[in-house]
Design a protein around this motif. Structure first.
Motif, mmCIF file in Angstrom:
data_model
loop_
_atom_site.group_PDB
_atom_site.id
_atom_site.type_symbol
_atom_site.label_atom_id
_atom_site.label_comp_id
_atom_site.label_asym_id
_atom_site.label_seq_id
_atom_site.Cartn_x
_atom_site.Cartn_y
_atom_site.Cartn_z
ATOM 1 N N LEU A 1 8.435 -8.488 2.068
ATOM 2 C CA LEU A 1 7.278 -7.623 2.266
ATOM 3 C C LEU A 1 6.255 -7.952 1.184
ATOM 4 O O LEU A 1 6.509 -7.749 0.000
ATOM 5 C CB LEU A 1 7.695 -6.155 2.188
ATOM 6 C CG LEU A 1 6.595 -5.097 2.052
ATOM 7 C CD1 LEU A 1 5.614 -5.173 3.222
ATOM 8 C CD2 LEU A 1 7.206 -3.708 1.934
ATOM 9 N N VAL A 2 5.097 -8.464 1.598
ATOM 10 C CA VAL A 2 4.036 -8.827 0.659
ATOM 11 C C VAL A 2 2.854 -7.890 0.857
ATOM 12 O O VAL A 2 2.369 -7.721 1.989
ATOM 13 C CB VAL A 2 3.573 -10.286 0.854
ATOM 14 C CG1 VAL A 2 2.404 -10.608 -0.074
ATOM 15 C CG2 VAL A 2 4.730 -11.251 0.601
ATOM 16 N N GLU A 3 2.413 -7.270 -0.231
ATOM 17 C CA GLU A 3 1.218 -6.423 -0.173
ATOM 18 C C GLU A 3 0.057 -7.138 -0.859
ATOM 19 O O GLU A 3 0.144 -7.488 -2.034
ATOM 20 C CB GLU A 3 1.453 -5.080 -0.867
ATOM 21 C CG GLU A 3 0.197 -4.210 -0.873
ATOM 22 C CD GLU A 3 0.293 -2.992 -1.787
ATOM 23 O OE1 GLU A 3 -0.621 -2.163 -1.762
ATOM 24 O OE2 GLU A 3 1.284 -2.892 -2.546
ATOM 25 N N ALA A 4 -1.023 -7.353 -0.123
ATOM 26 C CA ALA A 4 -2.262 -7.850 -0.713
ATOM 27 C C ALA A 4 -3.049 -6.629 -1.186
ATOM 28 O O ALA A 4 -3.473 -5.802 -0.373
ATOM 29 C CB ALA A 4 -3.068 -8.658 0.306
ATOM 30 N N MET A 5 -3.210 -6.503 -2.501
ATOM 31 C CA MET A 5 -3.823 -5.309 -3.058
ATOM 32 C C MET A 5 -4.802 -5.691 -4.163
ATOM 33 O O MET A 5 -5.023 -6.872 -4.433
ATOM 34 C CB MET A 5 -2.747 -4.360 -3.590
ATOM 35 C CG MET A 5 -1.663 -4.992 -4.452
ATOM 36 S SD MET A 5 -2.173 -5.454 -6.147
ATOM 37 C CE MET A 5 -2.338 -3.807 -6.887
ATOM 38 N N SER A 6 -5.394 -4.695 -4.769
ATOM 39 C CA SER A 6 -6.310 -4.919 -5.883
ATOM 40 C C SER A 6 -6.253 -3.725 -6.810
ATOM 41 O O SER A 6 -6.111 -2.584 -6.358
ATOM 42 C CB SER A 6 -7.742 -5.119 -5.370
ATOM 43 O OG SER A 6 -8.673 -5.050 -6.435
ATOM 44 N N GLN A 7 -6.370 -3.985 -8.090
ATOM 45 C CA GLN A 7 -6.367 -2.896 -9.065
ATOM 46 C C GLN A 7 -7.577 -1.994 -8.919
ATOM 47 O O GLN A 7 -7.577 -0.850 -9.381
ATOM 48 C CB GLN A 7 -6.325 -3.476 -10.491
ATOM 49 C CG GLN A 7 -5.052 -4.229 -10.824
ATOM 50 C CD GLN A 7 -3.838 -3.331 -10.896
ATOM 51 O OE1 GLN A 7 -3.961 -2.131 -11.125
ATOM 52 N NE2 GLN A 7 -2.658 -3.892 -10.702
ATOM 53 N N THR A 8 -8.642 -2.495 -8.295
ATOM 54 C CA THR A 8 -9.864 -1.704 -8.123
ATOM 55 C C THR A 8 -9.929 -1.034 -6.754
ATOM 56 O O THR A 8 -10.925 -0.405 -6.417
ATOM 57 C CB THR A 8 -11.104 -2.596 -8.304
ATOM 58 O OG1 THR A 8 -11.066 -3.665 -7.342
ATOM 59 C CG2 THR A 8 -11.141 -3.190 -9.703
ATOM 60 N N CYS A 9 -8.886 -1.171 -5.960
ATOM 61 C CA CYS A 9 -8.866 -0.634 -4.593
ATOM 62 C C CYS A 9 -8.390 0.816 -4.603
ATOM 63 O O CYS A 9 -7.248 1.112 -4.976
ATOM 64 C CB CYS A 9 -7.965 -1.497 -3.713
ATOM 65 S SG CYS A 9 -7.491 -0.745 -2.145
ATOM 66 N N HIS A 10 -9.255 1.723 -4.172
ATOM 67 C CA HIS A 10 -8.916 3.153 -4.160
ATOM 68 C C HIS A 10 -7.724 3.443 -3.261
ATOM 69 O O HIS A 10 -6.804 4.184 -3.619
ATOM 70 C CB HIS A 10 -10.124 3.965 -3.696
ATOM 71 C CG HIS A 10 -9.814 5.399 -3.382
ATOM 72 N ND1 HIS A 10 -9.545 6.333 -4.360
ATOM 73 C CD2 HIS A 10 -9.708 6.048 -2.188
ATOM 74 C CE1 HIS A 10 -9.284 7.497 -3.795
ATOM 75 N NE2 HIS A 10 -9.375 7.357 -2.482
ATOM 76 N N PHE A 11 -7.702 2.845 -2.057
ATOM 77 C CA PHE A 11 -6.640 3.140 -1.104
ATOM 78 C C PHE A 11 -5.307 2.529 -1.545
ATOM 79 O O PHE A 11 -4.234 3.058 -1.211
ATOM 80 C CB PHE A 11 -7.035 2.639 0.287
ATOM 81 C CG PHE A 11 -8.200 3.388 0.860
ATOM 82 C CD1 PHE A 11 -8.035 4.672 1.337
ATOM 83 C CD2 PHE A 11 -9.464 2.832 0.877
ATOM 84 C CE1 PHE A 11 -9.104 5.390 1.860
ATOM 85 C CE2 PHE A 11 -10.540 3.536 1.397
ATOM 86 C CZ PHE A 11 -10.366 4.811 1.883
ATOM 87 N N CYS A 12 -5.364 1.434 -2.311
ATOM 88 C CA CYS A 12 -4.130 0.876 -2.883
ATOM 89 C C CYS A 12 -3.530 1.866 -3.880
ATOM 90 O O CYS A 12 -2.317 2.099 -3.903
ATOM 91 C CB CYS A 12 -4.420 -0.454 -3.584
ATOM 92 S SG CYS A 12 -5.088 -1.745 -2.504
ATOM 93 N N LYS A 13 -4.393 2.464 -4.693
ATOM 94 C CA LYS A 13 -3.931 3.436 -5.676
ATOM 95 C C LYS A 13 -3.365 4.671 -4.992
ATOM 96 O O LYS A 13 -2.373 5.250 -5.433
ATOM 97 C CB LYS A 13 -5.087 3.822 -6.593
ATOM 98 C CG LYS A 13 -5.584 2.684 -7.484
ATOM 99 C CD LYS A 13 -6.786 3.116 -8.308
ATOM 100 C CE LYS A 13 -7.310 1.972 -9.154
ATOM 101 N NZ LYS A 13 -8.518 2.346 -9.926
ATOM 102 N N ARG A 14 -4.014 5.086 -3.902
ATOM 103 C CA ARG A 14 -3.524 6.244 -3.184
ATOM 104 C C ARG A 14 -2.142 5.988 -2.582
ATOM 105 O O ARG A 14 -1.264 6.857 -2.617
ATOM 106 C CB ARG A 14 -4.497 6.635 -2.066
ATOM 107 C CG ARG A 14 -5.846 7.130 -2.531
ATOM 108 C CD ARG A 14 -5.771 8.272 -3.491
ATOM 109 N NE ARG A 14 -5.073 9.436 -2.986
ATOM 110 C CZ ARG A 14 -4.885 10.548 -3.667
ATOM 111 N NH1 ARG A 14 -5.314 10.636 -4.917
ATOM 112 N NH2 ARG A 14 -4.255 11.573 -3.141
ATOM 113 N N MET A 15 -1.936 4.785 -2.040
ATOM 114 C CA MET A 15 -0.621 4.456 -1.487
ATOM 115 C C MET A 15 0.429 4.398 -2.592
ATOM 116 O O MET A 15 1.581 4.811 -2.404
ATOM 117 C CB MET A 15 -0.672 3.127 -0.730
ATOM 118 C CG MET A 15 -1.216 3.264 0.675
ATOM 119 S SD MET A 15 -0.586 2.013 1.820
ATOM 120 C CE MET A 15 1.144 2.453 1.970
ATOM 121 N N GLU A 16 0.040 3.864 -3.737
ATOM 122 C CA GLU A 16 0.962 3.803 -4.875
ATOM 123 C C GLU A 16 1.414 5.202 -5.257
ATOM 124 O O GLU A 16 2.601 5.454 -5.512
ATOM 125 C CB GLU A 16 0.267 3.133 -6.060
ATOM 126 C CG GLU A 16 1.190 2.752 -7.198
ATOM 127 C CD GLU A 16 2.076 1.557 -6.863
ATOM 128 O OE1 GLU A 16 3.226 1.549 -7.336
ATOM 129 O OE2 GLU A 16 1.630 0.663 -6.128
#
Length: 270
Positions: free
Chosen positions: A178-193
């Motif tokens: 399972l590979v997640e393409a994310m970014s430290q500046t991505c709001h929705f990535c932070k929300r999922m985290e």
């Protein structure tokens, strides 16, 4: 009524024109810093509150960078960010009301953190309206000025995700990659985290049947197999079988139950 509004608007605008970042910084240091500490990184704050329940830092009030983020950049920020002059005035109005008439129900701090803070006492008579205007100017420019004073080092963008090694490991463990393409500046990535990956049932589901690799696409390139299916949306999730075949690609953020269903569906494809 219209003349009164124009007069109030003119007074507020004049106060902002006289506001000064350095003056605001000095006022904050003198009148606010005894309770509101200096900069602490988001990573440390997150660990302190979400993992250690404030037992690491024992914060009794938000730090200056927490205040700046909450008022200017958070999802519940004050004012219209597309109009800086008006946003400053709205921030000033809010801060004056909150400092003179503290009310936990009117706080814009993260609700999960408020329970750790001391009760706010009124600062009426201790800080003037003009000083509040200067404090707002300091808060408004805080992040920009900090980045100028502490620039982030340039990252090496030449690296590419080592997919073959990950696939070999997935094959060895007979698990899906399972590979997640994310970014430290991505709001929705932070929300999922925060809202999904922190859940114990999600952790257990991933640990049991998947090898999970998060890729910050600002610093690491995706390999061709994933890149041709990447829609430039973060987060995006890629499911790869133990024999190296792309099973599915899922752009966007997901709620907990939906993400668990995705894991279940791909587990069945293995």
């Amino acid at each position: 009524m219209r003349n009164i509004f124009v007069l109030v608007f003119a007074v507020l605008l004049a106060s902002h024109l006289n506001a000064d970042y350095k003056t605001g910084k000095a006022i904050f240091a003198k009148k606010c810093a005894s309770c509101h500490g200096g900069y602490i990184s988001a990573k440390i704050l997150k660990k302190n509150f979400y993992k250690d329940h404030n037992s690491m830092l024992h914060l009794t009030a938000p730090t200056v960078n927490m205040i700046a983020y909450a008022m200017k950049d958070s999802p519940t920020h004050i004012g219209d960010s597309s109009d800086p002059a008006m946003q400053k005035m709205e921030m000033e109005s809010y801060l004056q009301d909150y400092l003179y008439h503290p009310n936990i129900n009117n706080s814009i701090c993260e609700p999960d953190f408020i329970k750790y803070y001391d009760k706010k006492e009124s600062m009426k008579g201790e800080v003037s309206e003009k000083e509040i205007a200067n404090i707002v100017d300091y808060i408004y420019d805080y992040r920009k000025m900090r980045l100028l004073a502490h620039p982030k080092p340039r990252k090496n963008f030449s690296g590419t995700l080592d997919l073959p090694t990950l696939i070999d490991e997935a094959k060895r463990q007979n698990k899906i990659l399972l590979v997640e393409a994310m970014s430290q500046t991505c709001h929705f990535c932070k929300r999922m985290e925060k809202d999904v990956f922190s859940k114990q049932r999600v952790k257990e589901a991933i640990k049991k049947d998947f090898i999970f690799e998060q890729v910050d696409i600002e610093h690491i390139k995706l390999p061709p197999l994933l890149l041709k299916h990447y829609q430039k949306i973060t987060p995006s999730f890629f499911m790869i079988s133990p024999d190296g075949k792309l099973l599915n690609a899922y752009p966007g953020a997901w709620k907990t139950n939906d993400f668990l269903e995705i894991l279940k569906e791909n587990k069945a494809l293995k």
